[in-house]
Design a protein around this motif. Sequence first.
Motif, PDB file in Angstrom:
ATOM      1  N   ALA A  58       0.840  -1.204   0.000  1.00 33.40           N
ATOM      2  CA  ALA A  58       0.000   0.000   0.000  1.00 33.40           C
ATOM      3  C   ALA A  58       0.875   1.255   0.000  1.00 33.40           C
ATOM      4  O   ALA A  58       0.619   2.206  -0.750  1.00 33.40           O
ATOM      5  CB  ALA A  58      -0.932  -0.010   1.215  1.00 33.40           C
TER       6      ALA A  58
ATOM      7  N   ARG B 148      -9.121  -4.489  -2.409  1.00 31.87           N
ATOM      8  CA  ARG B 148      -8.695  -3.112  -2.328  1.00 31.87           C
ATOM      9  C   ARG B 148      -7.303  -2.918  -2.948  1.00 31.87           C
ATOM     10  O   ARG B 148      -7.047  -1.953  -3.672  1.00 31.87           O
ATOM     11  CB  ARG B 148      -8.700  -2.660  -0.871  1.00 31.87           C
ATOM     12  CG  ARG B 148      -8.302  -1.227  -0.672  1.00 31.87           C
ATOM     13  CD  ARG B 148      -9.236  -0.312  -1.486  1.00 31.87           C
ATOM     14  NE  ARG B 148      -8.771   1.048  -1.436  1.00 31.87           N
ATOM     15  CZ  ARG B 148      -9.097   1.908  -0.465  1.00 31.87           C
ATOM     16  NH1 ARG B 148      -9.907   1.540   0.504  1.00 31.87           N
ATOM     17  NH2 ARG B 148      -8.612   3.124  -0.480  1.00 31.87           N
ATOM     18  N   HIS B 149      -6.414  -3.865  -2.700  1.00 38.74           N
ATOM     19  CA  HIS B 149      -5.087  -3.786  -3.308  1.00 38.74           C
ATOM     20  C   HIS B 149      -5.186  -3.857  -4.830  1.00 38.74           C
ATOM     21  O   HIS B 149      -4.505  -3.117  -5.541  1.00 38.74           O
ATOM     22  CB  HIS B 149      -4.181  -4.898  -2.774  1.00 38.74           C
ATOM     23  CG  HIS B 149      -3.586  -4.585  -1.435  1.00 38.74           C
ATOM     24  ND1 HIS B 149      -2.502  -3.767  -1.287  1.00 38.74           N
ATOM     25  CD2 HIS B 149      -3.961  -4.944  -0.177  1.00 38.74           C
ATOM     26  CE1 HIS B 149      -2.209  -3.647   0.004  1.00 38.74           C
ATOM     27  NE2 HIS B 149      -3.093  -4.351   0.697  1.00 38.74           N
TER      28      HIS B 149
ATOM     29  N   LYS C  86       1.333   4.265  -2.901  1.00 38.28           N
ATOM     30  CA  LYS C  86       1.154   5.693  -2.596  1.00 38.28           C
ATOM     31  C   LYS C  86       2.337   6.506  -3.077  1.00 38.28           C
ATOM     32  O   LYS C  86       2.191   7.670  -3.431  1.00 38.28           O
ATOM     33  CB  LYS C  86       0.959   5.909  -1.090  1.00 38.28           C
ATOM     34  CG  LYS C  86      -0.473   5.693  -0.686  1.00 38.28           C
ATOM     35  CD  LYS C  86      -0.782   6.326   0.662  1.00 38.28           C
ATOM     36  CE  LYS C  86      -2.181   5.912   1.104  1.00 38.28           C
ATOM     37  NZ  LYS C  86      -2.306   5.806   2.556  1.00 38.28           N
TER      38      LYS C  86
ATOM     39  N   GLN D  31      -4.088  -0.251   5.956  1.00 36.93           N
ATOM     40  CA  GLN D  31      -3.717  -0.302   4.543  1.00 36.93           C
ATOM     41  C   GLN D  31      -4.637   0.638   3.791  1.00 36.93           C
ATOM     42  O   GLN D  31      -5.843   0.483   3.844  1.00 36.93           O
ATOM     43  CB  GLN D  31      -3.834  -1.736   4.014  1.00 36.93           C
ATOM     44  CG  GLN D  31      -2.807  -2.662   4.699  1.00 36.93           C
ATOM     45  CD  GLN D  31      -3.108  -4.130   4.541  1.00 36.93           C
ATOM     46  OE1 GLN D  31      -3.495  -4.568   3.473  1.00 36.93           O
ATOM     47  NE2 GLN D  31      -2.940  -4.889   5.603  1.00 36.93           N
ATOM     48  N   TYR D  32      -4.044   1.623   3.089  1.00 36.24           N
ATOM     49  CA  TYR D  32      -4.828   2.703   2.489  1.00 36.24           C
ATOM     50  C   TYR D  32      -5.638   3.348   3.624  1.00 36.24           C
ATOM     51  O   TYR D  32      -5.103   3.536   4.702  1.00 36.24           O
ATOM     52  CB  TYR D  32      -5.703   2.197   1.333  1.00 36.24           C
ATOM     53  CG  TYR D  32      -4.913   1.333   0.370  1.00 36.24           C
ATOM     54  CD1 TYR D  32      -3.997   1.907  -0.502  1.00 36.24           C
ATOM     55  CD2 TYR D  32      -5.036  -0.047   0.369  1.00 36.24           C
ATOM     56  CE1 TYR D  32      -3.231   1.128  -1.371  1.00 36.24           C
ATOM     57  CE2 TYR D  32      -4.277  -0.838  -0.489  1.00 36.24           C
ATOM     58  CZ  TYR D  32      -3.376  -0.243  -1.351  1.00 36.24           C
ATOM     59  OH  TYR D  32      -2.620  -1.014  -2.187  1.00 36.24           O
ATOM     60  N   ASP D  33      -6.946   3.571   3.392  1.00 35.92           N
ATOM     61  CA  ASP D  33      -7.719   4.132   4.505  1.00 35.92           C
ATOM     62  C   ASP D  33      -8.436   3.029   5.287  1.00 35.92           C
ATOM     63  O   ASP D  33      -9.308   3.301   6.099  1.00 35.92           O
ATOM     64  CB  ASP D  33      -8.726   5.158   3.976  1.00 35.92           C
ATOM     65  CG  ASP D  33      -9.749   4.499   3.083  1.00 35.92           C
ATOM     66  OD1 ASP D  33      -9.438   3.434   2.489  1.00 35.92           O
ATOM     67  OD2 ASP D  33     -10.871   5.023   2.963  1.00 35.92           O
TER      68      ASP D  33
ATOM     69  N   GLU E 225      -6.236  -0.652  -6.208  1.00 34.53           N
ATOM     70  CA  GLU E 225      -5.182   0.366  -6.160  1.00 34.53           C
ATOM     71  C   GLU E 225      -4.048   0.060  -7.136  1.00 34.53           C
ATOM     72  O   GLU E 225      -3.035   0.757  -7.149  1.00 34.53           O
ATOM     73  CB  GLU E 225      -4.607   0.474  -4.738  1.00 34.53           C
ATOM     74  CG  GLU E 225      -5.622   0.852  -3.679  1.00 34.53           C
ATOM     75  CD  GLU E 225      -5.891   2.372  -3.636  1.00 34.53           C
ATOM     76  OE1 GLU E 225      -5.143   3.128  -4.271  1.00 34.53           O
ATOM     77  OE2 GLU E 225      -6.876   2.769  -2.971  1.00 34.53           O
TER      78      GLU E 225
END
Lengths: 105, 406
Positions: free
Chosen positions: B156, B190-191, B160, B321-323, B194
Motif C-alpha cells: 500500500a 482493495r489492493h 502511494k 492499509q490505504y484508509d 489500487e
Amino acid sequence: MSDWIEACTADDIDEEDVMRFDHEGRTFAIYRSPDDEFFATDGLCTHEHIHLADGLVMDDIIECPKHNGRFNYKTGQAKGAPVCVNLRTYPVKVEAGKVLIQLSQ
Amino acid sequence: MVIIGAGECGVRAAFALRENGYGGSITLVGAEKHLPYERPPLSKDAMISEEHPAPRTIASEHQFLERNISFLADTAVTGIDRKAKKVIFANGNSLAYDKVLLATGAIPRILPLAVESKHCTYLRSYDDALAIRARFQPGANIAIIGGGFIGLELAASARKRGASVTVLETQARVLMRGVPEEIAKIIAARHAQEGVHLRCGIELSGISDNDARATITLADGESLEADLVVIGIGATPVTALAEAAGLEIGNGIIVNEHLQTDDPAIFAAGDCCAFPLSIYGGRRVRLEAWRNAQEQGTLAARNMLGLAEPHLSVPWFWSDQYDLGLQVSGLADEGSTIIRRDLGDDAFILFHLASDGRLVAASGIGPGNAVARDIRLAEMLIARRAYPDPAHLAASDIKLKSLLAA
Ligand SMILES: Cc1cc2nc3c(=O)[nH]c(=O)nc-3n(C[C@H](O)[C@H](O)[C@H](O)COP(=O)(O)OP(=O)(O)OC[C@H]3O[C@@H](n4cnc5c(N)ncnc54)[C@H](O)[C@@H]3O)c2cc1C
Ligand code: FES
C-alpha cells in the motif's frame, strides 16, 4: 462573555459516550459521563492525531480507537503508554438542553 | 535488574519497574544505536511521509535520566552466566544481575532462495525502513514476497509513492494467518483496485541478480523483474542468547503464566516468548503484536518484583492499509462459527464463536477507526468468557455495550 459556543444538544450524546464537534478548523470531543455530566477536550489523540470520538468511553476514561491510549476526559490526564502528553480540557455548561463549551481561555 | 532488548517491551518493563516502586539499579541494554522507537509506523507513515521520517521514539534521554534508568544503546549482550548471575557484553565486560528480562524480540524469517541476492531486503528496523523508502520511487518496480501484514502494508505504501508493485504469496490467499477469509478478500480487492498485482498460490523457484535488478523465477517457468524485492514471510523469535544459557526453547523462549523461564531469575516477554494464553485454556502461543509487547513488559516487571501475577489479557492487533483499518482481538482460529455484524460505511465485524457458543475472537474491517469501539467491547466480552446470544451480536441496532452490562 460571548466565547461560549454551542456544541450540540444534550440529547445528542448518550450517557457514557462521546461526540465529535468541529469548530473553526479545530476539532473537539464532547463527553457525557455515566453520572450525566458533560465534559470537553481537544478532539485528537496526543499520540497520532486520531479522532478520539471514535473511541470508547468507560467511566471517566476515553480510550483512543487507534492504539488504546487512555485519557481521563474530566482532567485531560494521559494514563500512560502509548500516550504521555495530556489532553487540553475546556469548560462546559448545559443551558436549556444545549451543551456549551468555552474555547478562549 | 537487567533488561536485554530495548524495543517496545523492554522499555515498558524498565519504566514499569520504577512505577511499581523499585528503587534499585535498572540497566536497559539495546543492540540498536537509536533511542528506542516504535516499529508499527515503519511500514506505514515512515514509508509515505513527504519529509524524511524521524524515528518515533518511545522514550527520551531525559525520561531515562529522570527515572534513573541506565540505557546502553548500540550494546549487545552476548552471554548470560547463570551461575555467577552476570550478563556478558561483546567487549567482554559483565554486569551482575538479580533478575533479568529477555525482551529480544523477533527478526524477519530469511528466505533461503534470496540469500545471494543484493536486491532482496527485509524490514524490521528504522534503518531498514529508510533503505526501503529510498527505493519506493515513481516508476520503480517493487516485488514483495509474502502477503502478510508487513508485505501488504508495504505494498500500500509503495503504491502511494507511485511505484508499481507485485505481491507474491505462496498460500491460496493473503493473510492466511489470523485473518478470516471474508476480511482478507476485502483487503485483496482493495489492493487490486489500487493497482497492486496480487499473485496468490505461486511457487518460487529462484532469484537471480544482474547489476540493476533481480529476476524472480516461478516454478511454472514464468519470470518477473524487480528493482527491489522486499521479503515479508514472517518473523522468528530471537532466542540464541536464551538457548546458549540453557533455557527451554520452543517457538520462542518458553515461559510460564508469570512470564518466567525455567530459571526463576530470568523472565522473557514480547515477541521473543512463547507463553500460555489463559483465555484459551493455556494454549501456548507466541504473539507478534505491539500492545502485547507493552502489556507483557509491564507484567514481567511486576513479576520480577515478586508479584507473581498471571497473564490474562486478550491478544489484539491492528493493521492499516490505504484508509482501511483492520483490528482483531482474540485468536480467530479458536472459533468454529462466524456471526457478522454490519456497522455501516462498509465496516463490519465478524464474531468468532467456539462450538459451545463462547465468544473467542472478533475481527473487523472498515474505513479509518470505524470498527475500533466495537472490537474493544468484543474484547471485554472475550475476556469475560461470555456466551452472547448470536442474534444480539448480529443485530446492529443492539448496542454491544448493553451485552456487556448483561
Ligand atoms: C514494520 C513493522 C510493522 C508493525 N506493525 C504492527 C501493527 O500495525 N500492529 C501491531 O500490533 N504490531 C505491529 N508490529 C509488531 C510490533 O512492532 C512488535 O510486536 C513489537 O515491536 C515487539 O516488541 P519487542 O520489544 O518484543 O521486540 P522488538 O521490537 O523486536 O525489540 C527487540 C529489541 O531487542 C534488541 N536485541 C535483541 N537481542 C539483543 C541482545 N542480545 N542484546 C541487546 N539487544 C538485543 C533488538 O535489537 C531490538 O531492538 C509491527 C512490526 C514491524 C517490524
Ligand atoms: S493515536 Fe491514540 S493511542 Fe495512538
